[in-house]
Motif scaffolding. Structure first.
Motif, PDB file in Angstrom:
ATOM      1  N   MET A 142       0.814  -1.218   0.000  1.00  0.00           N
ATOM      2  CA  MET A 142       0.000   0.000   0.000  1.00  0.00           C
ATOM      3  C   MET A 142       0.848   1.269   0.000  1.00  0.00           C
ATOM      4  O   MET A 142       0.320   2.370  -0.047  1.00  0.00           O
ATOM      5  CB  MET A 142      -0.947  -0.001   1.204  1.00  0.00           C
ATOM      6  N   GLY A 143       2.166   1.111   0.100  1.00  0.00           N
ATOM      7  CA  GLY A 143       3.051   2.268   0.055  1.00  0.00           C
ATOM      8  C   GLY A 143       3.691   2.634   1.378  1.00  0.00           C
ATOM      9  O   GLY A 143       4.491   3.570   1.442  1.00  0.00           O
ATOM     10  N   GLY A 144       3.342   1.916   2.440  1.00  0.00           N
ATOM     11  CA  GLY A 144       3.971   2.170   3.733  1.00  0.00           C
ATOM     12  C   GLY A 144       5.368   1.576   3.807  1.00  0.00           C
ATOM     13  O   GLY A 144       5.765   0.765   2.968  1.00  0.00           O
ATOM     14  N   ILE A 145       6.110   1.995   4.817  1.00  0.00           N
ATOM     15  CA  ILE A 145       7.474   1.494   5.027  1.00  0.00           C
ATOM     16  C   ILE A 145       7.558   0.845   6.395  1.00  0.00           C
ATOM     17  O   ILE A 145       7.240   1.468   7.415  1.00  0.00           O
ATOM     18  CB  ILE A 145       8.511   2.629   4.921  1.00  0.00           C
ATOM     19  N   ILE A 146       7.956  -0.416   6.410  1.00  0.00           N
ATOM     20  CA  ILE A 146       8.173  -1.131   7.671  1.00  0.00           C
ATOM     21  C   ILE A 146       9.617  -0.904   8.082  1.00  0.00           C
ATOM     22  O   ILE A 146      10.548  -1.246   7.356  1.00  0.00           O
ATOM     23  CB  ILE A 146       7.893  -2.638   7.515  1.00  0.00           C
ATOM     24  N   PHE A 147       9.802  -0.322   9.259  1.00  0.00           N
ATOM     25  CA  PHE A 147      11.137   0.085   9.694  1.00  0.00           C
ATOM     26  C   PHE A 147      11.400  -0.457  11.102  1.00  0.00           C
ATOM     27  O   PHE A 147      11.277   0.273  12.090  1.00  0.00           O
ATOM     28  CB  PHE A 147      11.232   1.612   9.689  1.00  0.00           C
ATOM     29  N   PRO A 148      11.741  -1.742  11.216  1.00  0.00           N
ATOM     30  CA  PRO A 148      12.097  -2.264  12.543  1.00  0.00           C
ATOM     31  C   PRO A 148      13.334  -1.536  13.068  1.00  0.00           C
ATOM     32  O   PRO A 148      14.293  -1.325  12.329  1.00  0.00           O
ATOM     33  CB  PRO A 148      12.405  -3.749  12.276  1.00  0.00           C
ATOM     34  N   PRO A 149      13.336  -1.124  14.321  1.00  0.00           N
ATOM     35  CA  PRO A 149      14.489  -0.387  14.870  1.00  0.00           C
ATOM     36  C   PRO A 149      15.660  -1.322  15.175  1.00  0.00           C
ATOM     37  O   PRO A 149      15.934  -1.656  16.328  1.00  0.00           O
ATOM     38  CB  PRO A 149      13.918   0.253  16.140  1.00  0.00           C
ATOM     39  N   VAL A 150      16.353  -1.737  14.131  1.00  0.00           N
ATOM     40  CA  VAL A 150      17.481  -2.662  14.274  1.00  0.00           C
ATOM     41  C   VAL A 150      18.735  -1.863  14.628  1.00  0.00           C
ATOM     42  O   VAL A 150      19.076  -0.896  13.935  1.00  0.00           O
ATOM     43  CB  VAL A 150      17.699  -3.443  12.961  1.00  0.00           C
ATOM     44  N   PRO A 151      19.458  -2.243  15.680  1.00  0.00           N
ATOM     45  CA  PRO A 151      20.651  -1.483  16.077  1.00  0.00           C
ATOM     46  C   PRO A 151      21.709  -1.468  14.978  1.00  0.00           C
ATOM     47  O   PRO A 151      21.971  -2.481  14.342  1.00  0.00           O
ATOM     48  CB  PRO A 151      21.168  -2.246  17.310  1.00  0.00           C
ATOM     49  N   ALA A 152      22.302  -0.302  14.757  1.00  0.00           N
ATOM     50  CA  ALA A 152      23.389  -0.159  13.787  1.00  0.00           C
ATOM     51  C   ALA A 152      24.714  -0.324  14.536  1.00  0.00           C
ATOM     52  O   ALA A 152      25.317   0.644  14.996  1.00  0.00           O
ATOM     53  CB  ALA A 152      23.317   1.208  13.107  1.00  0.00           C
ATOM     54  N   LEU A 153      25.178  -1.553  14.654  1.00  0.00           N
ATOM     55  CA  LEU A 153      26.362  -1.818  15.476  1.00  0.00           C
ATOM     56  C   LEU A 153      27.641  -1.310  14.832  1.00  0.00           C
ATOM     57  O   LEU A 153      28.643  -1.099  15.524  1.00  0.00           O
ATOM     58  CB  LEU A 153      26.450  -3.312  15.772  1.00  0.00           C
ATOM     59  N   TYR A 154      27.627  -1.091  13.507  1.00  0.00           N
ATOM     60  CA  TYR A 154      28.815  -0.513  12.854  1.00  0.00           C
ATOM     61  C   TYR A 154      29.114   0.879  13.393  1.00  0.00           C
ATOM     62  O   TYR A 154      30.222   1.381  13.264  1.00  0.00           O
ATOM     63  CB  TYR A 154      28.624  -0.460  11.339  1.00  0.00           C
ATOM     64  N   GLN A 155      28.124   1.491  14.010  1.00  0.00           N
ATOM     65  CA  GLN A 155      28.303   2.824  14.601  1.00  0.00           C
ATOM     66  C   GLN A 155      29.075   2.756  15.918  1.00  0.00           C
ATOM     67  O   GLN A 155      29.527   3.766  16.438  1.00  0.00           O
ATOM     68  CB  GLN A 155      26.925   3.454  14.828  1.00  0.00           C
ATOM     69  N   ARG A 156      29.218   1.536  16.453  1.00  0.00           N
ATOM     70  CA  ARG A 156      29.837   1.327  17.768  1.00  0.00           C
ATOM     71  C   ARG A 156      29.169   2.200  18.835  1.00  0.00           C
ATOM     72  O   ARG A 156      29.817   3.060  19.463  1.00  0.00           O
ATOM     73  CB  ARG A 156      31.334   1.609  17.724  1.00  0.00           C
ATOM     74  N   PRO A 157      27.879   1.994  19.041  1.00  0.00           N
ATOM     75  CA  PRO A 157      27.159   2.824  20.016  1.00  0.00           C
ATOM     76  C   PRO A 157      27.735   2.662  21.412  1.00  0.00           C
ATOM     77  O   PRO A 157      28.134   1.561  21.808  1.00  0.00           O
ATOM     78  CB  PRO A 157      25.722   2.291  19.947  1.00  0.00           C
ATOM     79  N   GLN A 158      27.789   3.778  22.136  1.00  0.00           N
ATOM     80  CA  GLN A 158      28.353   3.785  23.483  1.00  0.00           C
ATOM     81  C   GLN A 158      27.274   3.721  24.563  1.00  0.00           C
ATOM     82  O   GLN A 158      27.582   3.565  25.731  1.00  0.00           O
ATOM     83  CB  GLN A 158      29.186   5.063  23.672  1.00  0.00           C
ATOM     84  N   SER A 159      26.014   3.849  24.151  1.00  0.00           N
ATOM     85  CA  SER A 159      24.920   3.835  25.134  1.00  0.00           C
ATOM     86  C   SER A 159      23.634   3.424  24.451  1.00  0.00           C
ATOM     87  O   SER A 159      23.532   3.409  23.214  1.00  0.00           O
ATOM     88  CB  SER A 159      24.744   5.234  25.745  1.00  0.00           C
ATOM     89  N   LEU A 160      22.641   3.097  25.264  1.00  0.00           N
ATOM     90  CA  LEU A 160      21.327   2.772  24.729  1.00  0.00           C
ATOM     91  C   LEU A 160      20.738   3.971  23.995  1.00  0.00           C
ATOM     92  O   LEU A 160      20.091   3.825  22.948  1.00  0.00           O
ATOM     93  CB  LEU A 160      20.388   2.342  25.853  1.00  0.00           C
ATOM     94  N   ASP A 161      21.004   5.165  24.478  1.00  0.00           N
ATOM     95  CA  ASP A 161      20.503   6.362  23.818  1.00  0.00           C
ATOM     96  C   ASP A 161      21.099   6.504  22.420  1.00  0.00           C
ATOM     97  O   ASP A 161      20.406   6.946  21.495  1.00  0.00           O
ATOM     98  CB  ASP A 161      20.822   7.607  24.654  1.00  0.00           C
ATOM     99  N   ASP A 162      22.356   6.133  22.241  1.00  0.00           N
ATOM    100  CA  ASP A 162      22.975   6.155  20.916  1.00  0.00           C
ATOM    101  C   ASP A 162      22.210   5.245  19.953  1.00  0.00           C
ATOM    102  O   ASP A 162      21.963   5.606  18.798  1.00  0.00           O
ATOM    103  CB  ASP A 162      24.430   5.680  20.983  1.00  0.00           C
ATOM    104  N   VAL A 163      21.852   4.055  20.431  1.00  0.00           N
ATOM    105  CA  VAL A 163      21.141   3.084  19.599  1.00  0.00           C
ATOM    106  C   VAL A 163      19.782   3.627  19.190  1.00  0.00           C
ATOM    107  O   VAL A 163      19.388   3.576  18.022  1.00  0.00           O
ATOM    108  CB  VAL A 163      20.980   1.747  20.359  1.00  0.00           C
ATOM    109  N   ILE A 164      19.046   4.163  20.167  1.00  0.00           N
ATOM    110  CA  ILE A 164      17.701   4.678  19.908  1.00  0.00           C
ATOM    111  C   ILE A 164      17.760   5.890  18.985  1.00  0.00           C
ATOM    112  O   ILE A 164      16.980   6.007  18.035  1.00  0.00           O
ATOM    113  CB  ILE A 164      17.001   5.014  21.235  1.00  0.00           C
ATOM    114  N   THR A 165      18.698   6.792  19.244  1.00  0.00           N
ATOM    115  CA  THR A 165      18.821   8.005  18.432  1.00  0.00           C
ATOM    116  C   THR A 165      19.115   7.667  16.981  1.00  0.00           C
ATOM    117  O   THR A 165      18.538   8.260  16.056  1.00  0.00           O
ATOM    118  CB  THR A 165      19.921   8.922  18.985  1.00  0.00           C
TER     119      THR A 165
END
Length: 208
Positions: A142-165
């Protein structure tokens, strides 16, 4: 459209923090934010976070009651960039997939789809059964986008807030709303390594 507007929906899946972060990031942008929160989301807010209801509501320009099917965002004549549902429960996904507009959250999503605007669903569930996958397919068709919030580990997040942001920032990219501080692969400001995709390919070739 002289005023840029976006609808943020928060439904009852785990991850109220995603909706909160979307509101937080949008405050720094020149965009009018319309918010609608489900009853399930109110429950997860109290169970998962220390956020106060008044604090959350104050981050939006307009807050719409869930039962108000006469709200501006229930009409296609009210122009918006689209709608982000963060997080999106499987119940909300199913309602959108089957055009069951029994509350303002699902009605607004239906309006966005029918007017060919951008709908992004940060779907939160695992593992997925066949009904979940089929509903995701329906919404995508129908044109929607399914966007599961998958962590981007290549970013080397330092906190949960980094992952969410990072997840929410990438979702906002789909509305052409840029989070200036978001790390992006291949750009000089990217995180913890000066390496590029090309240098990774060279390293891989050397090792293999």
């Amino acid at each position: 459209m002289s005023t840029r507007r976006i609808i943020v929906g928060i439904s009852g899946a785990t991850g109220f923090q995603y909706g909160y972060k979307a509101l937080q990031l949008l405050q720094a942008m020149d965009v009018e934010v319309h918010l609608v929160i489900s009853r399930g989301a109110e429950m997860t807010r109290t169970l998962e976070t220390d956020y106060q209801k008044e604090e959350v509501l104050s981050m939006a320009d307009v807050v719409h009651p869930l039962a108000n099917l006469g709200a501006s965002i229930a009409s296609g004549s009210f122009k918006t960039l689209g709608m982000l549902i963060a997080p999106c429960s499987m119940r909300t996904l199913a309602s959108v997939a089957h055009a069951m507009t029994d509350n303002l959250l699902t009605r607004a999503a239906d309006v966005v789809l029918k007017d060919r605007r951008r709908l992004v669903l940060m779907a939160r569930e695992t593992p997925l059964n066949l009904a979940h996958l089929d509903n995701m397919r329906k919404v995508t068709e129908m044109g929607g986008i399914i966007f599961p919030p998958v962590p981007a580990l290549y970013q080397r997040p330092q906190s949960l807030d980094d992952v969410i942001t990072h997840s929410v920032g990438r979702a906002l990219d789909l509305f052409d709303l840029e989070v200036k501080s978001l790390p992006r692969w291949g750009e000089p400001a990217f995180g913890h390594s000066a390496s590029s995709p090309a240098s990774h390919e060279q390293a891989w070739a050397t090792q293999n």
